[in-house]
Design a protein around this motif. Structure first.
Motif, short mmCIF file in Angstrom:
data_model
loop_
_atom_site.label_atom_id
_atom_site.label_comp_id
_atom_site.label_asym_id
_atom_site.label_seq_id
_atom_site.Cartn_x
_atom_site.Cartn_y
_atom_site.Cartn_z
N VAL A 54 22.88 -16.72 51.72
CA VAL A 54 21.53 -17.26 51.55
C VAL A 54 21.47 -18.75 51.84
CG1 VAL A 54 20.79 -15.46 49.94
CG2 VAL A 54 21.90 -17.53 49.05
N THR A 55 22.59 -19.43 51.70
CA THR A 55 22.61 -20.87 52.00
C THR A 55 22.46 -21.14 53.49
OG1 THR A 55 25.03 -20.74 52.00
CG2 THR A 55 23.97 -21.54 49.99
N ASP A 56 22.69 -20.10 54.32
CA ASP A 56 22.56 -20.26 55.78
C ASP A 56 21.17 -19.92 56.29
OD1 ASP A 56 25.20 -21.03 55.97
OD2 ASP A 56 25.94 -19.04 56.46
N ILE A 57 20.31 -19.40 55.42
CA ILE A 57 18.97 -19.03 55.85
C ILE A 57 18.12 -20.28 56.01
CG2 ILE A 57 16.85 -17.82 55.16
CD1 ILE A 57 18.63 -15.80 53.71
N ASP A 58 17.45 -20.38 57.14
CA ASP A 58 16.63 -21.57 57.40
C ASP A 58 15.28 -21.16 57.98
OD1 ASP A 58 17.19 -20.84 60.02
OD2 ASP A 58 18.68 -22.43 60.31
N GLY A 59 14.51 -22.16 58.37
CA GLY A 59 13.18 -21.90 58.92
C GLY A 59 13.20 -21.06 60.17
N THR A 60 14.26 -21.20 60.97
CA THR A 60 14.38 -20.40 62.20
C THR A 60 14.45 -18.91 61.86
OG1 THR A 60 15.49 -22.21 63.35
CG2 THR A 60 15.78 -20.00 64.26
N ASP A 61 15.21 -18.58 60.82
CA ASP A 61 15.29 -17.19 60.39
C ASP A 61 13.93 -16.68 59.94
OD1 ASP A 61 18.15 -16.84 60.73
OD2 ASP A 61 18.39 -18.10 58.95
N CYS A 62 13.20 -17.51 59.21
CA CYS A 62 11.87 -17.11 58.72
C CYS A 62 10.91 -16.90 59.87
CB CYS A 62 11.33 -18.15 57.76
SG CYS A 62 12.31 -18.32 56.24
N ARG A 63 10.97 -17.77 60.86
CA ARG A 63 10.09 -17.61 62.03
C ARG A 63 10.43 -16.33 62.79
NH1 ARG A 63 11.46 -23.16 61.94
NH2 ARG A 63 9.66 -24.43 61.31
N LEU A 64 11.73 -16.05 62.91
CA LEU A 64 12.14 -14.81 63.56
C LEU A 64 11.59 -13.60 62.81
CD1 LEU A 64 13.86 -13.14 65.53
CD2 LEU A 64 15.79 -13.40 63.94
N PHE A 65 11.67 -13.65 61.49
CA PHE A 65 11.16 -12.53 60.69
C PHE A 65 9.68 -12.30 60.95
CE2 PHE A 65 8.93 -11.33 56.73
CZ PHE A 65 9.39 -10.03 56.62
N PHE A 66 8.87 -13.36 60.91
CA PHE A 66 7.43 -13.19 61.10
C PHE A 66 7.10 -12.79 62.54
CE2 PHE A 66 7.26 -16.03 57.31
CZ PHE A 66 6.65 -15.12 56.47
N ASP A 67 7.91 -13.23 63.50
CA ASP A 67 7.70 -12.79 64.88
C ASP A 67 7.94 -11.29 65.02
OD1 ASP A 67 7.07 -15.33 65.71
OD2 ASP A 67 9.08 -15.79 66.50
N GLU A 68 8.93 -10.78 64.28
CA GLU A 68 9.30 -9.37 64.40
C GLU A 68 8.46 -8.45 63.52
OE1 GLU A 68 11.95 -7.86 66.41
OE2 GLU A 68 11.34 -9.74 67.38
N VAL A 69 8.16 -8.89 62.30
CA VAL A 69 7.47 -8.00 61.36
C VAL A 69 6.04 -7.69 61.83
CG1 VAL A 69 6.37 -9.67 59.78
CG2 VAL A 69 7.35 -7.54 58.88
N ARG A 70 5.53 -8.46 62.76
CA ARG A 70 4.23 -8.16 63.34
C ARG A 70 4.21 -6.83 64.07
NH1 ARG A 70 0.54 -12.21 63.48
NH2 ARG A 70 1.24 -14.28 62.82
#
Length: 423
Positions: free
Chosen positions: A113-129
């Protein structure tokens, strides 16, 4: 480090990251990560086609080993969900949190979890659409991994979820990340720097009001009586029309919730009895019975239920999954209105809430007065015992008198449901 050692590292699942390397054919590799056997094979093919020797030395960022279980997203997700259960959070909340976090895990991977950053979050929202609606129930998706389901959804051009759904994913993720921060697993919320979708006022409440034509079709006497063969089918839509109450608030009513206060008959929306639940504090209220409901014989029905020995007003509605008594009522009503020509996706009992609020607003009723009926947040301060707020009872009666439904309710006959109430 030479390529052979790099390949060996990849085979035992040690991350290999190439900062920058120029191959003999002029191809430059930058920021390449090798995490899986497929990555390894692709890298080997590129190196071989470029004519590089296995002895070629490649600059490498120090490899990071697999994170300990206690640091992994999947493990901490389960701890978080167990904390929600321990804190007696609503089962629906826990189920929805699991859904969002499982999607994030499927998209981003089981990282520390310490490696999770904004890039991961953006990837998630790009995909979950692209996540398909009712994926777990559809045979073409239900046996697929999350990544495979997303890929298939893209190929089928599945419609994107509503923005409200994406907002809920963000909210559940933020709750999890903040929990990680409080438990010292993470220093900052990675969502903080990811811009959120700008809310439109129309997003605050989803759906719309029923049109007059739709109300006419729903309450058309012959069709309504043919469908309403059980007490809940008869009364919950009528109560919804003249209160704007949520389907679960009405479906969970007990006989003891119906009371006359200061000469005004009405019902409590509260959680005083087994299985009852509320959406929020503002939901606790006492709703006067509108005159059309009294004229339709609602209090006669209450007497029949009491005489039959039932505690709950609508004893045929189950609460099998613990998520509330309204689930079956909601499904039955949605099926009925579709048969009556209301085909728009998302229309159901909640549309009564919009109908009441919209028509009262047009009649000049203040937002605060409407909120005292519907239980919207911000409707006023916490009310007295049982949230009756007797000084405003007359005001609420007047408010409801200004609601014009434009339909005539079918009249209940005493003993009408005697047979079903014996079951």
């Amino acid at each position: 480090m030479d390529i052979k050692k790099a390949m060996d590292a990849a085979k035992v699942h040690i991350d290999l990251t190439l900062e920058a390397v120029e191959l003999p054919n002029g191809v430059v590799l930058r920021g390449v990560r090798v995490e899986t056997p497929d990555d390894e094979r692709q890298l080997q093919d590129i190196i071989t086609s470029a004519g590089a020797s296995p002895a070629t030395r490649i600059p490498q960022v120090p490899a990071k080993g697999k994170p300990r279980k206690e640091e992994q997203f999947a493990h901490l997700m389960e701890v978080h969900l167990s904390d929600l259960r321990r804190a007696s959070r609503d089962s629906k909340t826990i189920l929805e949190s699991r859904h969002t976090l499982s999607l994030f895990l499927g998209v981003v991977g089981n990282k520390a979890v310490t490696d999770i950053d904004g890039t991961d979050c953006r990837l998630f929202f790009d995909e979950v659409r692209f996540w398909p609606k009712h994926a777990t129930q559809r045979p073409e998706f239900k046996r697929l991994s999350i990544k495979a389901a997303l890929a298939k959804a893209k190929s089928l051009n599945e419609p994107a979820p509503a923005q409200a759904t994406l907002n809920k994913h963000r909210q559940r993720l933020s709750v999890f990340f903040n929990w990680l921060i409080k438990n010292k697993h993470m220093q900052a919320n990675p969502l903080a720097g990811v811009l959120n979708h700008k809310k439109d006022e129309s997003e605050e409440e989803t759906g719309r009001a029923f049109t007059q034509q739709e109300l006419d079709a729903i309450f058309e006497p012959s069709a309504f009586k043919a469908w309403a063969d059980r007490p809940h089918r008869w009364w919950v839509p009528m109560l919804g029309l003249y209160s704007g109450a949520r389907v679960n608030e009405l479906s969970q009513l007990y006989v003891a919730d119906v009371e006359t206060v200061n000469g005004i008959p009405g019902y409590h929306i509260n959680k005083r009895f087994p299985g009852q639940k509320l959406k929020n504090k503002a939901s606790k209220r006492f709703v006067p019975l509108a005159q059309p409901l009294l004229d339709a014989g609602f209090l006669d029905f209450v007497s029949d239920v009491k005489a039959a020995g039932h505690d709950r007003l609508f004893p045929h509605l189950p609460n099998n999954d613990g998520r509330g008594f309204g689930k079956q009522m909601s499904k039955q009503f949605c099926a009925y209105i579709k048969a009556r020509g209301v085909l728009e996706e998302g229309m159901g009992m909640h549309a009564f809430r919009h109908t009441l609020a919209t028509r009262l607003d047009r009649a000049g009723v203040t937002e605060t007065s409407i909120g005292k009926i519907t239980g919207h947040k911000g409707a006023g301060a916490t009310l007295p015992k049982f949230y009756i707020d007797t000084p405003t009872l007359e005001e609420r009666v007047v408010t409801l008198s200004k609601f014009q439904a434009g339909v005539s309710l079918s009249t209940y006959q005493s003993g009408q449901f005697s047979a079903s109430l014996k079951v």
